[in-house]
Design a protein around this motif. Sequence first.
Motif, PDB file in Angstrom:
ATOM      1  N   ALA A  89       2.728   7.103  12.856  1.00 20.88           N
ATOM      2  CA  ALA A  89       3.447   8.454  12.931  1.00 20.88           C
ATOM      3  C   ALA A  89       4.076   9.092  11.672  1.00 20.88           C
ATOM      4  O   ALA A  89       3.881   9.894  11.218  1.00 20.88           O
ATOM      5  CB  ALA A  89       4.038   8.858  14.065  1.00 20.88           C
ATOM      6  N   ALA A  90       4.665   7.979  11.070  1.00 22.45           N
ATOM      7  CA  ALA A  90       5.212   8.254   9.827  1.00 22.45           C
ATOM      8  C   ALA A  90       4.371   8.489   8.689  1.00 22.45           C
ATOM      9  O   ALA A  90       4.438   9.229   7.772  1.00 22.45           O
ATOM     10  CB  ALA A  90       6.389   6.892   9.459  1.00 22.45           C
ATOM     11  N   ASP A  94       1.034  -1.093  -0.057  1.00 20.25           N
ATOM     12  CA  ASP A  94       0.049   0.069  -0.065  1.00 20.25           C
ATOM     13  C   ASP A  94       0.954   1.360  -0.059  1.00 20.25           C
ATOM     14  O   ASP A  94       0.451   2.334  -0.657  1.00 20.25           O
ATOM     15  CB  ASP A  94      -0.868   0.009   1.293  1.00 20.25           C
ATOM     16  CG  ASP A  94      -2.360  -0.650   1.017  1.00 20.25           C
ATOM     17  OD1 ASP A  94      -2.770  -0.712  -0.289  1.00 20.25           O
ATOM     18  OD2 ASP A  94      -3.102  -0.716   2.012  1.00 20.25           O
ATOM     19  N   GLU A  95       1.755   1.303   0.931  1.00 20.47           N
ATOM     20  CA  GLU A  95       2.818   2.466   0.774  1.00 20.47           C
ATOM     21  C   GLU A  95       3.571   2.545  -0.353  1.00 20.47           C
ATOM     22  O   GLU A  95       3.845   3.612  -0.797  1.00 20.47           O
ATOM     23  CB  GLU A  95       3.709   2.328   2.145  1.00 20.47           C
ATOM     24  CG  GLU A  95       4.904   3.289   2.271  1.00 20.47           C
ATOM     25  CD  GLU A  95       4.374   4.459   2.229  1.00 20.47           C
ATOM     26  OE1 GLU A  95       5.393   5.419   1.789  1.00 20.47           O
ATOM     27  OE2 GLU A  95       3.151   4.886   2.729  1.00 20.47           O
ATOM     28  N   GLN A  96       4.035   1.424  -0.886  1.00 16.03           N
ATOM     29  CA  GLN A  96       4.686   1.595  -2.167  1.00 16.03           C
ATOM     30  C   GLN A  96       3.813   2.110  -3.354  1.00 16.03           C
ATOM     31  O   GLN A  96       4.353   2.830  -4.069  1.00 16.03           O
ATOM     32  CB  GLN A  96       5.127  -0.093  -2.519  1.00 16.03           C
ATOM     33  CG  GLN A  96       6.040   0.111  -3.622  1.00 16.03           C
ATOM     34  CD  GLN A  96       7.284   0.537  -3.598  1.00 16.03           C
ATOM     35  OE1 GLN A  96       8.045   0.370  -2.541  1.00 16.03           O
ATOM     36  NE2 GLN A  96       7.622   1.614  -4.401  1.00 16.03           N
ATOM     37  N   ARG A 103       8.280   5.323   3.711  1.00 14.06           N
ATOM     38  CA  ARG A 103       8.397   3.771   3.173  1.00 14.06           C
ATOM     39  C   ARG A 103       9.396   3.148   3.879  1.00 14.06           C
ATOM     40  O   ARG A 103       9.275   1.758   4.339  1.00 14.06           O
ATOM     41  CB  ARG A 103       8.905   4.090   1.680  1.00 14.06           C
ATOM     42  CG  ARG A 103       8.978   2.684   1.099  1.00 14.06           C
ATOM     43  CD  ARG A 103       8.999   2.940  -0.595  1.00 14.06           C
ATOM     44  NE  ARG A 103      10.507   3.513  -0.857  1.00 14.06           N
ATOM     45  CZ  ARG A 103      11.264   2.730  -1.380  1.00 14.06           C
ATOM     46  NH1 ARG A 103      11.099   1.459  -1.966  1.00 14.06           N
ATOM     47  NH2 ARG A 103      12.654   3.110  -1.675  1.00 14.06           N
ATOM     48  N   ASN A 104      10.711   3.640   4.384  1.00  9.66           N
ATOM     49  CA  ASN A 104      11.691   2.796   5.057  1.00  9.66           C
ATOM     50  C   ASN A 104      10.838   2.392   6.620  1.00  9.66           C
ATOM     51  O   ASN A 104      11.173   1.062   7.004  1.00  9.66           O
ATOM     52  CB  ASN A 104      12.964   3.482   5.495  1.00  9.66           C
ATOM     53  CG  ASN A 104      13.728   3.579   4.170  1.00  9.66           C
ATOM     54  OD1 ASN A 104      13.670   2.673   3.244  1.00  9.66           O
ATOM     55  ND2 ASN A 104      14.297   4.821   4.053  1.00  9.66           N
ATOM     56  N   GLN A 105      10.092   3.157   7.106  1.00  8.42           N
ATOM     57  CA  GLN A 105       9.490   2.849   8.363  1.00  8.42           C
ATOM     58  C   GLN A 105       8.364   1.642   8.225  1.00  8.42           C
ATOM     59  O   GLN A 105       8.356   0.697   8.982  1.00  8.42           O
ATOM     60  CB  GLN A 105       8.800   4.143   9.028  1.00  8.42           C
ATOM     61  CG  GLN A 105       8.099   3.846  10.252  1.00  8.42           C
ATOM     62  CD  GLN A 105       9.030   3.306  11.578  1.00  8.42           C
ATOM     63  OE1 GLN A 105      10.167   3.773  11.466  1.00  8.42           O
ATOM     64  NE2 GLN A 105       8.594   2.135  12.117  1.00  8.42           N
TER      65      GLN A 105
END
Length: 418
Positions: A388-389, A303-305, A351-353
Amino acid sequence: MTLTHKLLLASFAGGFSLAAVAAPVTKQQVVEHYADIAHAVYADSLSTAKALDAQIEQFLKAPSAQGLEAVKQAWIAARVPYQQSEVFRFGNAIVDEWEGQLNAWPLDEGLIDYVADDYQYELGNEGAAANIVANRTLTIGASSLDVSTLTPELIAELNEVGGSEANVASGYHAVEFLLWGQDLNGTKPGAGQRAYTDYVVGDGCTNGNCERRGQYLKAATELLVKDLAWMENQWAGNVDGNYRQELLQAPSDTGLQKMLFGMGSLSLGELAGERMKVALEANSTEDEHDCFSDNTHNAHYYDEQGIYNVYTGLYKRTDGTLLSGPSIADLVAQNDEQAAKTIQAQFDETRNQVYQLVVSAEQDNQHFDQLIAADNAPGNKLVNDTIAALVAQTGAIEQAAAIVGITNLSPDTADHEF
């Protein structure tokens, strides 16, 4: 780390390169490329769903433990492009109205098949224990339904039967339940453990109705393929009168608003809110997204990607090719190069988080349903840090929108406070 994750991280390593912008891009070019990405994502979703359907057909001919595992892996692979499509949902009504038949959750799985005696279902849902697999006639409320012949069309009609949104008969999660069965582990390790013998026709059948269970699985997957083919066609460049044409004929600012609203709403109300905050605050595995398979970390990551894809104009296709073109990031950089660097850094950080959920599951064997347990303080912190991110990323999306001339974006919060 899976090969797919390695490919994605390698492709996007270091984030989006502002120096790569050779010439100014227009808003219309950005919207056109957005439609190109959407078409590619739905084409990949369709091809992986077809591969899943073929794997299921092969498995049902001669059920085995190895065959069931191969089908499960095909389902997981099919989720990769589909989850990246969800960024198109919130800005485009045609996608949002269609999406429920493919990805509705959580579901009262007792509608579909057998469940444990202590099965927890939505209060007041008269279809929660209907068990379509075991019955050829359903009585739900005042309605008597003939379900003797399981077809894709019938399964579609059974969605929300009896008026309950928890009655999900079709889509990825219905198929997921039919492959894994219930996850009875709560917040402890382990996913569903459905035996392949649930599909053995004859004396080796477990839990009854094995042939009919196979018919349901095949019909549900055929419906998935049919639905994805329809949506892929809506974004194709060579089809008259489809949604792509409608989008590209509208003012470019309308397209940009849809892009940015979709990104912000998925980031904030849906991913941070519905898919993480709800489950964490209630310590509820019932509100976990891919709850039967424990694939939720991947669902959240992709989803984030998808959000990242739309901002940067990049999409890693399932065949390994990288689709790239004019992007919102380009437009932001043309207007404010310093702000573009700050915004890109926030996208990379978020994305890293979110990827730390994948690390937790695949390296530390702490899946999302374990992270949200009431007594797992480190796990709760990881999920809270991810929320939070995502909230911070939504702020960056709103900043980007303002820079390119889209004001009052107001991403959907899904009634959550952050």
